[in-house]
Design a protein around this motif. Structure first.
Motif, PDB file in Angstrom:
ATOM      1  N   VAL A  15     117.507 -54.449  30.090  1.00  0.00           N
ATOM      2  CA  VAL A  15     118.482 -55.285  29.395  1.00  0.00           C
ATOM      3  C   VAL A  15     119.546 -54.417  28.706  1.00  0.00           C
ATOM      4  N   TYR A  16     119.194 -53.226  28.273  1.00  0.00           N
ATOM      5  CA  TYR A  16     120.171 -52.347  27.622  1.00  0.00           C
ATOM      6  C   TYR A  16     121.320 -51.962  28.559  1.00  0.00           C
ATOM      7  N   PRO A  17     121.034 -51.488  29.781  1.00  0.00           N
ATOM      8  CA  PRO A  17     122.174 -51.227  30.677  1.00  0.00           C
ATOM      9  C   PRO A  17     122.948 -52.487  31.047  1.00  0.00           C
ATOM     10  N   ILE A  18     122.247 -53.624  31.150  1.00  0.00           N
ATOM     11  CA  ILE A  18     122.954 -54.881  31.441  1.00  0.00           C
ATOM     12  C   ILE A  18     123.914 -55.196  30.304  1.00  0.00           C
ATOM     13  N   MET A  19     123.446 -55.034  29.069  1.00  0.00           N
ATOM     14  CA  MET A  19     124.318 -55.283  27.922  1.00  0.00           C
ATOM     15  C   MET A  19     125.506 -54.326  27.909  1.00  0.00           C
ATOM     16  N   LEU A  20     125.289 -53.082  28.275  1.00  0.00           N
ATOM     17  CA  LEU A  20     126.380 -52.110  28.339  1.00  0.00           C
ATOM     18  C   LEU A  20     127.406 -52.522  29.393  1.00  0.00           C
ATOM     19  N   VAL A  21     126.933 -52.931  30.557  1.00  0.00           N
ATOM     20  CA  VAL A  21     127.837 -53.349  31.630  1.00  0.00           C
ATOM     21  C   VAL A  21     128.609 -54.598  31.211  1.00  0.00           C
ATOM     22  N   ILE A  22     127.938 -55.552  30.565  1.00  0.00           N
ATOM     23  CA  ILE A  22     128.621 -56.759  30.101  1.00  0.00           C
ATOM     24  C   ILE A  22     129.672 -56.399  29.048  1.00  0.00           C
ATOM     25  N   PHE A  23     129.339 -55.479  28.157  1.00  0.00           N
ATOM     26  CA  PHE A  23     130.314 -55.037  27.155  1.00  0.00           C
ATOM     27  C   PHE A  23     131.538 -54.422  27.834  1.00  0.00           C
ATOM     28  N   LEU A  24     131.303 -53.533  28.798  1.00  0.00           N
ATOM     29  CA  LEU A  24     132.419 -52.908  29.519  1.00  0.00           C
ATOM     30  C   LEU A  24     133.237 -53.949  30.285  1.00  0.00           C
ATOM     31  N   PRO A  92     124.303 -58.618  38.315  1.00  0.00           N
ATOM     32  CA  PRO A  92     123.104 -59.206  38.937  1.00  0.00           C
ATOM     33  C   PRO A  92     122.209 -58.159  39.599  1.00  0.00           C
ATOM     34  N   LEU A  93     122.794 -57.043  40.019  1.00  0.00           N
ATOM     35  CA  LEU A  93     121.953 -55.988  40.602  1.00  0.00           C
ATOM     36  C   LEU A  93     121.039 -55.380  39.540  1.00  0.00           C
ATOM     37  N   LEU A  94     121.566 -55.175  38.343  1.00  0.00           N
ATOM     38  CA  LEU A  94     120.710 -54.694  37.259  1.00  0.00           C
ATOM     39  C   LEU A  94     119.677 -55.750  36.872  1.00  0.00           C
ATOM     40  N   GLY A  95     120.076 -57.024  36.920  1.00  0.00           N
ATOM     41  CA  GLY A  95     119.118 -58.098  36.673  1.00  0.00           C
ATOM     42  C   GLY A  95     118.000 -58.089  37.698  1.00  0.00           C
ATOM     43  N   LEU A  96     118.353 -57.826  38.944  1.00  0.00           N
ATOM     44  CA  LEU A  96     117.335 -57.725  39.999  1.00  0.00           C
ATOM     45  C   LEU A  96     116.430 -56.526  39.766  1.00  0.00           C
ATOM     46  N   LEU A  97     116.998 -55.432  39.299  1.00  0.00           N
ATOM     47  CA  LEU A  97     116.172 -54.274  38.956  1.00  0.00           C
ATOM     48  C   LEU A  97     115.170 -54.632  37.866  1.00  0.00           C
ATOM     49  N   GLY A  98     115.610 -55.391  36.871  1.00  0.00           N
ATOM     50  CA  GLY A  98     114.705 -55.851  35.824  1.00  0.00           C
ATOM     51  C   GLY A  98     113.632 -56.780  36.372  1.00  0.00           C
ATOM     52  N   THR A  99     114.000 -57.607  37.338  1.00  0.00           N
ATOM     53  CA  THR A  99     113.014 -58.480  37.974  1.00  0.00           C
ATOM     54  C   THR A  99     111.938 -57.666  38.659  1.00  0.00           C
ATOM     55  N   ALA A 128     110.796 -59.993  33.791  1.00  0.00           N
ATOM     56  CA  ALA A 128     111.440 -60.294  35.074  1.00  0.00           C
ATOM     57  C   ALA A 128     112.473 -61.399  34.926  1.00  0.00           C
ATOM     58  N   ILE A 129     112.108 -62.452  34.238  1.00  0.00           N
ATOM     59  CA  ILE A 129     113.008 -63.601  34.133  1.00  0.00           C
ATOM     60  C   ILE A 129     114.176 -63.312  33.196  1.00  0.00           C
ATOM     61  N   LEU A 130     113.911 -62.732  32.041  1.00  0.00           N
ATOM     62  CA  LEU A 130     114.975 -62.507  31.064  1.00  0.00           C
ATOM     63  C   LEU A 130     116.014 -61.497  31.549  1.00  0.00           C
ATOM     64  N   SER A 131     115.585 -60.462  32.243  1.00  0.00           N
ATOM     65  CA  SER A 131     116.566 -59.505  32.763  1.00  0.00           C
ATOM     66  C   SER A 131     117.415 -60.145  33.860  1.00  0.00           C
ATOM     67  N   THR A 132     116.799 -61.003  34.661  1.00  0.00           N
ATOM     68  CA  THR A 132     117.563 -61.721  35.686  1.00  0.00           C
ATOM     69  C   THR A 132     118.588 -62.637  35.033  1.00  0.00           C
ATOM     70  N   VAL A 133     118.170 -63.350  34.015  1.00  0.00           N
ATOM     71  CA  VAL A 133     119.083 -64.242  33.298  1.00  0.00           C
ATOM     72  C   VAL A 133     120.236 -63.448  32.685  1.00  0.00           C
ATOM     73  N   ALA A 134     119.940 -62.333  32.070  1.00  0.00           N
ATOM     74  CA  ALA A 134     120.990 -61.521  31.446  1.00  0.00           C
ATOM     75  C   ALA A 134     122.013 -61.060  32.489  1.00  0.00           C
ATOM     76  N   GLY A 135     121.528 -60.589  33.625  1.00  0.00           N
ATOM     77  CA  GLY A 135     122.440 -60.147  34.679  1.00  0.00           C
ATOM     78  C   GLY A 135     123.277 -61.289  35.237  1.00  0.00           C
ATOM     79  N   MET A 136     122.663 -62.444  35.423  1.00  0.00           N
ATOM     80  CA  MET A 136     123.399 -63.584  35.969  1.00  0.00           C
ATOM     81  C   MET A 136     124.423 -64.132  34.968  1.00  0.00           C
TER      82      MET A 136
END
Length: 167
Positions: A15-24, A92-99, A128-136
């Motif tokens: 979730v941390y890299p997902i948050m970084l990507v969303i911030f960027l 979503p790729l990072l979300g899939l990685l979290g899944t 798995a679910i929360l990281s997917t949700v964050a990426g999506m």
């Protein structure tokens, strides 16, 4: 704020890299918004003033200057969107990685405790679910914002092309 902390904690390390990507992603989107609404109008006015101040607009040289003015405006409007597209794809790729990492955790728990105890597996399923949700959420919000901005850019490009038309 507590909900965000719990979301990140339950979503796992991905979730941390997902948050970084969303911030960027949103940083670039806000940069584009700032450019389109605050910087571009001054550049458009400057280009129109430069073109209308020319006494001669029919020669090959004048057409090259016209093309240069239009291309500079178009480039300014289009720049940065390739980075936005890349960041949208990464979410979503990072979300899939979290899944995948969450499901690996579920399988590890199943190996240790067996498949009959769902409580220990819940943490892995949650990751798995929360990281997917964050990426999506990052990808969908970015796609929506990009779509709206590209519509604004298209209208602005049309406006520039008609403003800088030949007499």
């Amino acid at each position: 704020m507590e909900e965000v902390r719990l979301f990140v904690e339950r979503g796992g390390e991905v979730v941390y890299p997902i948050m970084l990507v969303i911030f960027l992603l949103w940083f670039y989107l806000f940069e584009r918004i700032f450019y389109i609404f605050f910087i571009h109008p001054a550049r458009r006015a400057q280009a129109i003033a430069e073109w209308t101040s020319r006494s001669e607009r029919r020669s090959w040289h004048a057409r090259q200057i016209h093309q240069d003015l239009v291309c500079a405006l178009d480039f300014g409007l289009q720049s940065g969107f390739s980075t936005v597209r890349m960041l949208i794809v990464i979410c979503p790729l990072l979300g899939l990685l979290g899944t995948v990492t969450g499901m690996i955790e579920v399988f590890d728990v199943m190996v240790q405790f067996g498949g009959g105890s769902p409580k220990p597996m819940a943490a892995g399923i949650s990751k798995a679910i929360l990281s997917t949700v964050a990426g999506m959420v990052g990808a969908i919000s970015g796609l929506l914002a990009q779509y709206i901005l590209l519509k604004v850019v298209d209208k602005e490009k049309q406006r520039c092309h008609t403003s800088l038309s030949f007499d």
